[in-house]
Design a protein around this motif. Structure first.
Motif, PDB file in Angstrom:
ATOM      1  N   TYR A  72       2.628  29.016 -12.722  1.00  0.00           N
ATOM      2  CA  TYR A  72       3.245  30.146 -13.410  1.00  0.00           C
ATOM      3  C   TYR A  72       4.748  30.143 -13.157  1.00  0.00           C
ATOM      4  O   TYR A  72       5.205  29.821 -12.051  1.00  0.00           O
ATOM      5  CB  TYR A  72       2.646  31.461 -12.923  1.00  0.00           C
ATOM      6  N   SER A  73       5.527  30.518 -14.161  1.00  0.00           N
ATOM      7  CA  SER A  73       6.977  30.595 -13.996  1.00  0.00           C
ATOM      8  C   SER A  73       7.561  31.510 -15.068  1.00  0.00           C
ATOM      9  O   SER A  73       6.942  31.755 -16.114  1.00  0.00           O
ATOM     10  CB  SER A  73       7.617  29.204 -14.078  1.00  0.00           C
ATOM     11  N   CYS A  74       8.760  31.990 -14.785  1.00  0.00           N
ATOM     12  CA  CYS A  74       9.468  32.888 -15.707  1.00  0.00           C
ATOM     13  C   CYS A  74      10.543  32.093 -16.440  1.00  0.00           C
ATOM     14  O   CYS A  74      11.425  31.501 -15.803  1.00  0.00           O
ATOM     15  CB  CYS A  74      10.100  34.043 -14.949  1.00  0.00           C
ATOM     16  N   ALA A  75      10.479  32.069 -17.761  1.00  0.00           N
ATOM     17  CA  ALA A  75      11.403  31.285 -18.576  1.00  0.00           C
ATOM     18  C   ALA A  75      12.696  32.067 -18.791  1.00  0.00           C
ATOM     19  O   ALA A  75      12.694  33.110 -19.458  1.00  0.00           O
ATOM     20  CB  ALA A  75      10.770  30.938 -19.917  1.00  0.00           C
ATOM     21  N   VAL A  76      13.794  31.565 -18.238  1.00  0.00           N
ATOM     22  CA  VAL A  76      15.066  32.287 -18.276  1.00  0.00           C
ATOM     23  C   VAL A  76      15.544  32.485 -19.703  1.00  0.00           C
ATOM     24  O   VAL A  76      15.998  33.570 -20.072  1.00  0.00           O
ATOM     25  CB  VAL A  76      16.122  31.532 -17.449  1.00  0.00           C
ATOM     26  N   LYS A 134      12.892  35.863 -19.746  1.00  0.00           N
ATOM     27  CA  LYS A 134      12.132  35.841 -18.498  1.00  0.00           C
ATOM     28  C   LYS A 134      10.639  36.097 -18.720  1.00  0.00           C
ATOM     29  O   LYS A 134       9.958  36.684 -17.884  1.00  0.00           O
ATOM     30  CB  LYS A 134      12.718  36.834 -17.500  1.00  0.00           C
ATOM     31  N   GLN A 135      10.157  35.657 -19.875  1.00  0.00           N
ATOM     32  CA  GLN A 135       8.732  35.734 -20.175  1.00  0.00           C
ATOM     33  C   GLN A 135       7.941  34.886 -19.187  1.00  0.00           C
ATOM     34  O   GLN A 135       8.321  33.768 -18.847  1.00  0.00           O
ATOM     35  CB  GLN A 135       8.469  35.247 -21.598  1.00  0.00           C
ATOM     36  N   LEU A 136       6.817  35.428 -18.710  1.00  0.00           N
ATOM     37  CA  LEU A 136       5.975  34.705 -17.772  1.00  0.00           C
ATOM     38  C   LEU A 136       5.044  33.759 -18.534  1.00  0.00           C
ATOM     39  O   LEU A 136       4.318  34.184 -19.428  1.00  0.00           O
ATOM     40  CB  LEU A 136       5.165  35.675 -16.920  1.00  0.00           C
ATOM     41  N   TYR A 137       5.062  32.471 -18.151  1.00  0.00           N
ATOM     42  CA  TYR A 137       4.206  31.454 -18.745  1.00  0.00           C
ATOM     43  C   TYR A 137       3.327  30.834 -17.666  1.00  0.00           C
ATOM     44  O   TYR A 137       3.679  30.827 -16.479  1.00  0.00           O
ATOM     45  CB  TYR A 137       5.035  30.346 -19.393  1.00  0.00           C
ATOM     46  N   ALA A 138       2.193  30.293 -18.103  1.00  0.00           N
ATOM     47  CA  ALA A 138       1.320  29.524 -17.223  1.00  0.00           C
ATOM     48  C   ALA A 138       1.198  28.114 -17.793  1.00  0.00           C
ATOM     49  O   ALA A 138       0.901  27.943 -18.970  1.00  0.00           O
ATOM     50  CB  ALA A 138      -0.054  30.172 -17.109  1.00  0.00           C
ATOM     51  N   ALA A 139       1.449  27.114 -16.955  1.00  0.00           N
ATOM     52  CA  ALA A 139       1.353  25.718 -17.378  1.00  0.00           C
ATOM     53  C   ALA A 139       0.048  25.122 -16.862  1.00  0.00           C
ATOM     54  O   ALA A 139      -0.187  25.075 -15.648  1.00  0.00           O
ATOM     55  CB  ALA A 139       2.540  24.927 -16.850  1.00  0.00           C
ATOM     56  N   TYR A 140      -0.798  24.668 -17.784  1.00  0.00           N
ATOM     57  CA  TYR A 140      -2.088  24.068 -17.429  1.00  0.00           C
ATOM     58  C   TYR A 140      -2.037  22.569 -17.711  1.00  0.00           C
ATOM     59  O   TYR A 140      -1.603  22.161 -18.800  1.00  0.00           O
ATOM     60  CB  TYR A 140      -3.219  24.692 -18.252  1.00  0.00           C
ATOM     61  N   PRO A 141      -2.476  21.735 -16.766  1.00  0.00           N
ATOM     62  CA  PRO A 141      -2.503  20.287 -17.040  1.00  0.00           C
ATOM     63  C   PRO A 141      -3.510  19.962 -18.132  1.00  0.00           C
ATOM     64  O   PRO A 141      -4.612  20.527 -18.169  1.00  0.00           O
ATOM     65  CB  PRO A 141      -2.921  19.682 -15.694  1.00  0.00           C
ATOM     66  N   ASN A 142      -3.141  19.084 -19.056  1.00  0.00           N
ATOM     67  CA  ASN A 142      -4.025  18.694 -20.141  1.00  0.00           C
ATOM     68  C   ASN A 142      -5.211  17.882 -19.610  1.00  0.00           C
ATOM     69  O   ASN A 142      -5.107  17.193 -18.597  1.00  0.00           O
ATOM     70  CB  ASN A 142      -3.261  17.886 -21.184  1.00  0.00           C
ATOM     71  N   THR A 185       1.683  34.644 -20.638  1.00  0.00           N
ATOM     72  CA  THR A 185       0.841  35.561 -19.866  1.00  0.00           C
ATOM     73  C   THR A 185       1.122  36.969 -20.355  1.00  0.00           C
ATOM     74  O   THR A 185       1.960  37.692 -19.822  1.00  0.00           O
ATOM     75  CB  THR A 185       1.145  35.440 -18.357  1.00  0.00           C
ATOM     76  N   GLY A 186       0.409  37.356 -21.423  1.00  0.00           N
ATOM     77  CA  GLY A 186       0.656  38.658 -22.029  1.00  0.00           C
ATOM     78  C   GLY A 186       2.100  38.770 -22.470  1.00  0.00           C
ATOM     79  O   GLY A 186       2.687  37.814 -22.985  1.00  0.00           O
ATOM     80  N   ASN A 187       2.688  39.924 -22.237  1.00  0.00           N
ATOM     81  CA  ASN A 187       4.102  40.145 -22.530  1.00  0.00           C
ATOM     82  C   ASN A 187       4.870  40.459 -21.255  1.00  0.00           C
ATOM     83  O   ASN A 187       5.847  41.211 -21.275  1.00  0.00           O
ATOM     84  CB  ASN A 187       4.268  41.288 -23.539  1.00  0.00           C
ATOM     85  N   LEU A 188       4.417  39.879 -20.151  1.00  0.00           N
ATOM     86  CA  LEU A 188       5.068  40.145 -18.871  1.00  0.00           C
ATOM     87  C   LEU A 188       6.427  39.456 -18.816  1.00  0.00           C
ATOM     88  O   LEU A 188       6.553  38.278 -19.131  1.00  0.00           O
ATOM     89  CB  LEU A 188       4.194  39.655 -17.716  1.00  0.00           C
ATOM     90  N   ARG A 189       7.433  40.210 -18.407  1.00  0.00           N
ATOM     91  CA  ARG A 189       8.780  39.674 -18.233  1.00  0.00           C
ATOM     92  C   ARG A 189       9.201  39.983 -16.800  1.00  0.00           C
ATOM     93  O   ARG A 189       9.209  41.145 -16.392  1.00  0.00           O
ATOM     94  CB  ARG A 189       9.754  40.281 -19.242  1.00  0.00           C
ATOM     95  N   ALA A 190       9.536  38.949 -16.066  1.00  0.00           N
ATOM     96  CA  ALA A 190       9.735  39.132 -14.631  1.00  0.00           C
ATOM     97  C   ALA A 190      10.866  38.270 -14.111  1.00  0.00           C
ATOM     98  O   ALA A 190      11.239  37.257 -14.714  1.00  0.00           O
ATOM     99  CB  ALA A 190       8.442  38.800 -13.887  1.00  0.00           C
ATOM    100  N   THR A 191      11.404  38.674 -12.982  1.00  0.00           N
ATOM    101  CA  THR A 191      12.397  37.867 -12.275  1.00  0.00           C
ATOM    102  C   THR A 191      11.806  37.225 -11.033  1.00  0.00           C
ATOM    103  O   THR A 191      12.340  36.247 -10.521  1.00  0.00           O
ATOM    104  CB  THR A 191      13.608  38.727 -11.876  1.00  0.00           C
ATOM    105  N   SER A 192      10.710  37.762 -10.519  1.00  0.00           N
ATOM    106  CA  SER A 192      10.012  37.157  -9.386  1.00  0.00           C
ATOM    107  C   SER A 192       8.563  37.616  -9.415  1.00  0.00           C
ATOM    108  O   SER A 192       8.259  38.721  -9.882  1.00  0.00           O
ATOM    109  CB  SER A 192      10.673  37.528  -8.054  1.00  0.00           C
TER     110      SER A 192
END
Length: 297
Positions: A181-185, A189-197, A208-215
């Motif tokens: 999981y990481s926040c795209a600057v 700062k939308q929260l994304y989840a990266a899944y290996p193919n 991840t929904g509409n979550l916007r976060a800095t940490s």
């Protein structure tokens, strides 16, 4: 997250155990975390986070720590504080331990990434890149690199397979149950989840929904985050981004959520002191009353 981690206080040339709470390792300034499993890294309160100070790490009955009295070289000691010995000649900035190997960044070498056995042998340069954080998950290392403007990369524990997995600058990456999981600057700062193919090639990113976060901190399928859409106030949401709710009307000003646990630790200590003082006052006054009734006073 396990229940048998120990907490240690790093002060001058000593390391002192202060709590068995797995979320608290405290060096007098910042709370950090540690673990003895491959899915965990020392990061400020984060079981799976990839940033932070990484001051100490524990595997089995041994604690590995950065000793400030020895230029922040890696030392080891037993859980009871005995048998403290230097492990490496390298000065280190971040450390973690996984399956008998220590992983660390060496500031003198431009924060290049190294590993060695827990006795200091088999010192190996894994990759020449300036990194700010990393986490070891099985035979993979996820890292946030300074040299590529905080893009995420993955590296095998044998030093091969260095691959970029993010084309944009991210904040507060956090590994949890197979996803990073990481926040795209650049995306507010939308929260994304990266899944290996499934074919082993590349990663699939999902919002991840509409979550916007800095940490963020993820624990027990709950995302705790500083909501960038509400002045970085503390929120919680389900792992899929649903049921977002404010849990504290405070602004998280730190780089990560470690300070929340520092505040919790200080609050617990304060309450213990209050209860201790209360018991002393009640006992002392009761003694005075009994002495008065008995005619002694």
């Amino acid at each position: 997250r396990r229940s048998d981690y120990a907490g240690y206080s790093n002060s001058a040339d000593t390391v002192r155990r202060i709590t068995l709470d797995p979320r608290l390792l405290f060096d007098g300034r910042d709370a950090v975390n540690t673990a003895d499993g491959p899915s965990y890294v020392p990061y400020s309160v984060n079981a799976g986070g990839t940033a932070g100070y990484g001051l100490a790490a524990r595997e089995n009955d041994t604690v590995y720590y950065l000793n400030p009295a020895d230029g922040y070289r890696i030392w080891s000691m037993k859980n009871d504080g005995s048998q403290a010995v230097r492990v490496t000649k390298d000065k280190a900035k971040f450390i973690t331990v996984c399956e008998g190997w220590l992983y660390y960044c060496a500031p003198a070498a431009g924060l290049h990434f190294y590993k060695c056995r827990t006795d200091g042998s088999e010192r190996t340069l894994l990759y020449k890149t300036s990194m700010s954080a990393f986490t070891v998950v099985g035979d993979l290392i996820y890292m946030e690199t300074v040299s590529s403007s905080q893009r995420l990369h993955v590296l095998k524990t044998d030093g091969t397979g260095y691959t970029r997995i993010s084309d944009q600058k991210v904040m507060s990456p956090f590994y949890y149950r197979g996803a990073l999981y990481s926040c795209a600057v650049r995306h507010s700062k939308q929260l994304y989840a990266a899944y290996p193919n499934s074919d082993g090639e590349g990663y699939t990113y999902k919002k991840t929904g509409n979550l916007r976060a800095t940490s963020i901190v993820i624990y027990n399928d709950t995302v705790y985050y500083a909501n960038s859409a509400d002045s970085d106030r503390l929120y919680a949401a389900d792992i899929d981004g649903g049921n977002a709710r404010k849990i504290a009307d405070i602004t998280v000003a730190a780089d990560d959520l470690a300070e929340i646990l520092v505040l919790r630790m200080l609050s617990n200590r304060l309450m213990k002191r209050i209860h201790k003082n209360y018991r002393f006052i009640v006992t002392f006054n009761a003694g005075l009353i009994l002495l008065g009734v008995g005619g002694i006073l």
